[in-house]
Design a protein around this motif. Structure first.
Motif, PDB file in Angstrom:
ATOM      1  N   TYR A 295       0.843  -1.206   0.000  1.00  0.00           N
ATOM      2  CA  TYR A 295       0.000   0.000   0.000  1.00  0.00           C
ATOM      3  C   TYR A 295       0.873   1.249   0.000  1.00  0.00           C
ATOM      4  O   TYR A 295       1.757   1.404   0.836  1.00  0.00           O
ATOM      5  CB  TYR A 295      -0.921   0.003   1.221  1.00  0.00           C
ATOM      6  N   ASP A 296       0.630   2.140  -0.944  1.00  0.00           N
ATOM      7  CA  ASP A 296       1.362   3.400  -1.023  1.00  0.00           C
ATOM      8  C   ASP A 296       0.636   4.464  -0.201  1.00  0.00           C
ATOM      9  O   ASP A 296      -0.594   4.564  -0.241  1.00  0.00           O
ATOM     10  CB  ASP A 296       1.487   3.880  -2.476  1.00  0.00           C
ATOM     11  N   PHE A 297       1.396   5.277   0.503  1.00  0.00           N
ATOM     12  CA  PHE A 297       0.808   6.276   1.390  1.00  0.00           C
ATOM     13  C   PHE A 297      -0.056   7.273   0.630  1.00  0.00           C
ATOM     14  O   PHE A 297       0.329   7.806  -0.411  1.00  0.00           O
ATOM     15  CB  PHE A 297       1.902   7.035   2.142  1.00  0.00           C
ATOM     16  N   VAL A 298      -1.244   7.502   1.185  1.00  0.00           N
ATOM     17  CA  VAL A 298      -2.141   8.561   0.729  1.00  0.00           C
ATOM     18  C   VAL A 298      -2.595   9.300   1.979  1.00  0.00           C
ATOM     19  O   VAL A 298      -3.001   8.661   2.962  1.00  0.00           O
ATOM     20  CB  VAL A 298      -3.375   7.989  -0.008  1.00  0.00           C
ATOM     21  N   ALA A 299      -2.499  10.608   1.987  1.00  0.00           N
ATOM     22  CA  ALA A 299      -2.932  11.375   3.150  1.00  0.00           C
ATOM     23  C   ALA A 299      -4.376  11.019   3.488  1.00  0.00           C
ATOM     24  O   ALA A 299      -5.245  11.076   2.617  1.00  0.00           O
ATOM     25  CB  ALA A 299      -2.809  12.868   2.863  1.00  0.00           C
ATOM     26  N   PRO A 300      -4.647  10.622   4.722  1.00  0.00           N
ATOM     27  CA  PRO A 300      -5.990  10.148   5.094  1.00  0.00           C
ATOM     28  C   PRO A 300      -6.989  11.292   5.257  1.00  0.00           C
ATOM     29  O   PRO A 300      -7.338  11.683   6.367  1.00  0.00           O
ATOM     30  CB  PRO A 300      -5.749   9.417   6.416  1.00  0.00           C
ATOM     31  N   LYS A 301      -7.477  11.786   4.147  1.00  0.00           N
ATOM     32  CA  LYS A 301      -8.456  12.868   4.165  1.00  0.00           C
ATOM     33  C   LYS A 301      -9.867  12.364   4.427  1.00  0.00           C
ATOM     34  O   LYS A 301     -10.755  13.130   4.803  1.00  0.00           O
ATOM     35  CB  LYS A 301      -8.421  13.624   2.836  1.00  0.00           C
ATOM     36  N   GLN A 302     -10.085  11.057   4.177  1.00  0.00           N
ATOM     37  CA  GLN A 302     -11.409  10.460   4.371  1.00  0.00           C
ATOM     38  C   GLN A 302     -11.274   9.202   5.227  1.00  0.00           C
ATOM     39  O   GLN A 302     -10.545   8.276   4.863  1.00  0.00           O
ATOM     40  CB  GLN A 302     -12.036  10.089   3.017  1.00  0.00           C
ATOM     41  N   ILE A 303     -11.962   9.170   6.359  1.00  0.00           N
ATOM     42  CA  ILE A 303     -11.912   8.023   7.266  1.00  0.00           C
ATOM     43  C   ILE A 303     -13.319   7.452   7.412  1.00  0.00           C
ATOM     44  O   ILE A 303     -14.266   8.186   7.722  1.00  0.00           O
ATOM     45  CB  ILE A 303     -11.368   8.421   8.649  1.00  0.00           C
ATOM     46  N   ALA A 304     -13.466   6.152   7.157  1.00  0.00           N
ATOM     47  CA  ALA A 304     -14.765   5.494   7.296  1.00  0.00           C
ATOM     48  C   ALA A 304     -14.886   4.855   8.673  1.00  0.00           C
ATOM     49  O   ALA A 304     -13.943   4.227   9.163  1.00  0.00           O
ATOM     50  CB  ALA A 304     -14.945   4.433   6.213  1.00  0.00           C
ATOM     51  N   PHE A 305     -16.051   5.020   9.279  1.00  0.00           N
ATOM     52  CA  PHE A 305     -16.320   4.421  10.595  1.00  0.00           C
ATOM     53  C   PHE A 305     -17.676   3.710  10.544  1.00  0.00           C
ATOM     54  O   PHE A 305     -18.720   4.318  10.774  1.00  0.00           O
ATOM     55  CB  PHE A 305     -16.316   5.497  11.689  1.00  0.00           C
ATOM     56  N   PRO A 306     -17.691   2.420  10.185  1.00  0.00           N
ATOM     57  CA  PRO A 306     -18.956   1.675  10.125  1.00  0.00           C
ATOM     58  C   PRO A 306     -19.510   1.391  11.527  1.00  0.00           C
ATOM     59  O   PRO A 306     -18.758   1.064  12.448  1.00  0.00           O
ATOM     60  CB  PRO A 306     -18.571   0.366   9.424  1.00  0.00           C
ATOM     61  N   THR A 307     -20.809   1.513  11.685  1.00  0.00           N
ATOM     62  CA  THR A 307     -21.456   1.207  12.953  1.00  0.00           C
ATOM     63  C   THR A 307     -22.919   0.866  12.713  1.00  0.00           C
ATOM     64  O   THR A 307     -23.532   1.373  11.768  1.00  0.00           O
ATOM     65  CB  THR A 307     -21.361   2.388  13.947  1.00  0.00           C
ATOM     66  N   ASP A 308     -23.478   0.018  13.566  1.00  0.00           N
ATOM     67  CA  ASP A 308     -24.916  -0.274  13.463  1.00  0.00           C
ATOM     68  C   ASP A 308     -25.709   0.519  14.502  1.00  0.00           C
ATOM     69  O   ASP A 308     -26.938   0.369  14.602  1.00  0.00           O
ATOM     70  CB  ASP A 308     -25.188  -1.773  13.607  1.00  0.00           C
ATOM     71  N   TYR A 309     -25.018   1.342  15.287  1.00  0.00           N
ATOM     72  CA  TYR A 309     -25.635   2.182  16.324  1.00  0.00           C
ATOM     73  C   TYR A 309     -26.259   1.365  17.457  1.00  0.00           C
ATOM     74  O   TYR A 309     -26.944   1.922  18.312  1.00  0.00           O
ATOM     75  CB  TYR A 309     -26.702   3.122  15.744  1.00  0.00           C
ATOM     76  N   ASN A 310     -26.024   0.072  17.483  1.00  0.00           N
ATOM     77  CA  ASN A 310     -26.595  -0.743  18.553  1.00  0.00           C
ATOM     78  C   ASN A 310     -25.752  -0.693  19.818  1.00  0.00           C
ATOM     79  O   ASN A 310     -26.202  -1.107  20.877  1.00  0.00           O
ATOM     80  CB  ASN A 310     -26.744  -2.199  18.103  1.00  0.00           C
ATOM     81  N   ARG A 311     -24.533  -0.202  19.682  1.00  0.00           N
ATOM     82  CA  ARG A 311     -23.628  -0.163  20.830  1.00  0.00           C
ATOM     83  C   ARG A 311     -23.284   1.279  21.182  1.00  0.00           C
ATOM     84  O   ARG A 311     -23.043   2.105  20.307  1.00  0.00           O
ATOM     85  CB  ARG A 311     -22.342  -0.933  20.521  1.00  0.00           C
ATOM     86  N   PHE A 312     -23.245   1.551  22.474  1.00  0.00           N
ATOM     87  CA  PHE A 312     -22.833   2.866  22.960  1.00  0.00           C
ATOM     88  C   PHE A 312     -21.314   2.915  23.024  1.00  0.00           C
ATOM     89  O   PHE A 312     -20.686   2.045  23.626  1.00  0.00           O
ATOM     90  CB  PHE A 312     -23.417   3.125  24.346  1.00  0.00           C
ATOM     91  N   TYR A 313     -20.722   3.897  22.385  1.00  0.00           N
ATOM     92  CA  TYR A 313     -19.269   4.061  22.415  1.00  0.00           C
ATOM     93  C   TYR A 313     -18.885   5.052  23.506  1.00  0.00           C
ATOM     94  O   TYR A 313     -19.484   6.128  23.619  1.00  0.00           O
ATOM     95  CB  TYR A 313     -18.746   4.576  21.074  1.00  0.00           C
ATOM     96  N   GLY A 314     -17.855   4.694  24.288  1.00  0.00           N
ATOM     97  CA  GLY A 314     -17.328   5.627  25.261  1.00  0.00           C
ATOM     98  C   GLY A 314     -16.384   6.611  24.590  1.00  0.00           C
ATOM     99  O   GLY A 314     -15.875   6.360  23.501  1.00  0.00           O
ATOM    100  N   SER A 315     -16.137   7.725  25.234  1.00  0.00           N
ATOM    101  CA  SER A 315     -15.261   8.749  24.655  1.00  0.00           C
ATOM    102  C   SER A 315     -13.847   8.227  24.440  1.00  0.00           C
ATOM    103  O   SER A 315     -13.155   8.622  23.502  1.00  0.00           O
ATOM    104  CB  SER A 315     -15.227   9.992  25.562  1.00  0.00           C
ATOM    105  N   ASN A 316     -13.408   7.277  25.296  1.00  0.00           N
ATOM    106  CA  ASN A 316     -12.072   6.701  25.150  1.00  0.00           C
ATOM    107  C   ASN A 316     -11.957   5.856  23.887  1.00  0.00           C
ATOM    108  O   ASN A 316     -10.858   5.702  23.328  1.00  0.00           O
ATOM    109  CB  ASN A 316     -11.717   5.843  26.371  1.00  0.00           C
TER     110      ASN A 316
END
Length: 276
Positions: free
Chosen positions: A146-167
């Motif tokens: 994999y060649d480096f590409v500045a990460p301008k777009q980050i995907a975060f998949p979730t089903d919203y069924n779980r509560f995420y803590g700030s940590n």
């Protein structure tokens, strides 16, 4: 803010590619990079190998680590980057865990070599072991070649069924802060509307991302979630895929044999695995 980054290496081209990615990812940051090599030998093998041969093996590994450190320094243009080496006689999992604790590591970056097959490739065994057993620090997995590409777009998949803590969200926002990236929250649409619990979890997630650029996305449910995620990555030019690894999560499923072989998950982009 200074970053302490752990770079496990087996001196392969693949692990060197991950090191190069790390140097470019943190090109404008103050960092200490720890180059880690494990020379663990099983108990059964120890009984067959002389002490002098063990010592020679460790000395050769240390020499390779020093050569790698020099190569990294010569390839690097940031005077605020420091490099240190760690030679461990422990198994890779324990070596990484000890390094994280002893050196206040904020991120582990490692390469993964895929195994070819009819449906693409899946994570190498070392990567699978680290992801499935390691819960003290985020791990960024870099696909082979994999060649480096500045990460301008980050995907975060979730089903919203779980509560995420700030940590759990902090590693995601810290990654986004490096390049002022946009976080694309992907929800796979199984029902037409969110439940009250899902709505609450979505609201809390949005509150954590209040200081970041983000957008909400819905996709129809496919037969295979892996294909769905990869389609999303390609359509929106995603540069990093991020997920939280918790019990019964997508990540827990894909790193279990033989499921990982069956689904053939191919990480198209670097994969940030966040511990719960």
């Amino acid at each position: 803010m200074k970053h302490n980054i752990l770079l496990p290496t087996d001196f392969s081209d693949n692990s060197w590619s991950a090191i190069v990615y790390a140097l470019k990812l943190y090109a404008h940051e103050e960092c200490t990079f720890y180059l880690l090599n494990s020379v663990a030998i099983s108990v059964a093998m120890r009984s067959k190998i002389s002490k002098s041969l063990l010592k020679t093996s460790q000395e050769e590994a240390k020499k390779e680590l020093l050569n790698l450190k020099q190569l990294a320094q010569e390839s690097n243009g940031n005077p605020n980057h420091d490099f240190k080496i760690i030679l461990s006689i422990n198994d890779l999992d324990k070596a990484i865990n000890n390094a994280v604790i002893n050196h206040d590591i904020s991120l582990v970056i490692m390469g993964t070599k895929g195994v070819t097959g009819a449906k693409g490739f899946f994570f190498g065994s070392n990567t699978v072991r680290v992801i499935s057993r390691f819960a003290n620090c985020p791990v960024l997995v870099i696909p082979e070649d994999y060649d480096f590409v500045a990460p301008k777009q980050i995907a975060f998949p979730t089903d919203y069924n779980r509560f995420y803590g700030s940590n759990e969200i902090k590693p995601l926002t810290q990654m986004a802060d490096l390049y002022n990236s946009k976080i694309r929250i992907l929800h796979i649409n199984e029902n037409e509307e969110l439940s009250e619990i899902q709505q609450f979890n979505q609201m809390m997630l949005q509150s954590y991302l209040n200081n970041n650029k983000y957008s909400l996305h819905w996709m129809p449910k496919y037969d295979k979630k892996t294909a769905e995620i990869n389609d999303f990555i390609e359509e929106l030019n995603i540069n990093i895929l991020a997920m939280v690894n918790y019990k019964h999560s997508f990540i827990e499923n894909i790193v279990k044999e033989p499921i990982i072989k069956k689904i053939g998950f191919k990480p198209l982009v670097p994969f940030l695995v966040i511990p719960e």
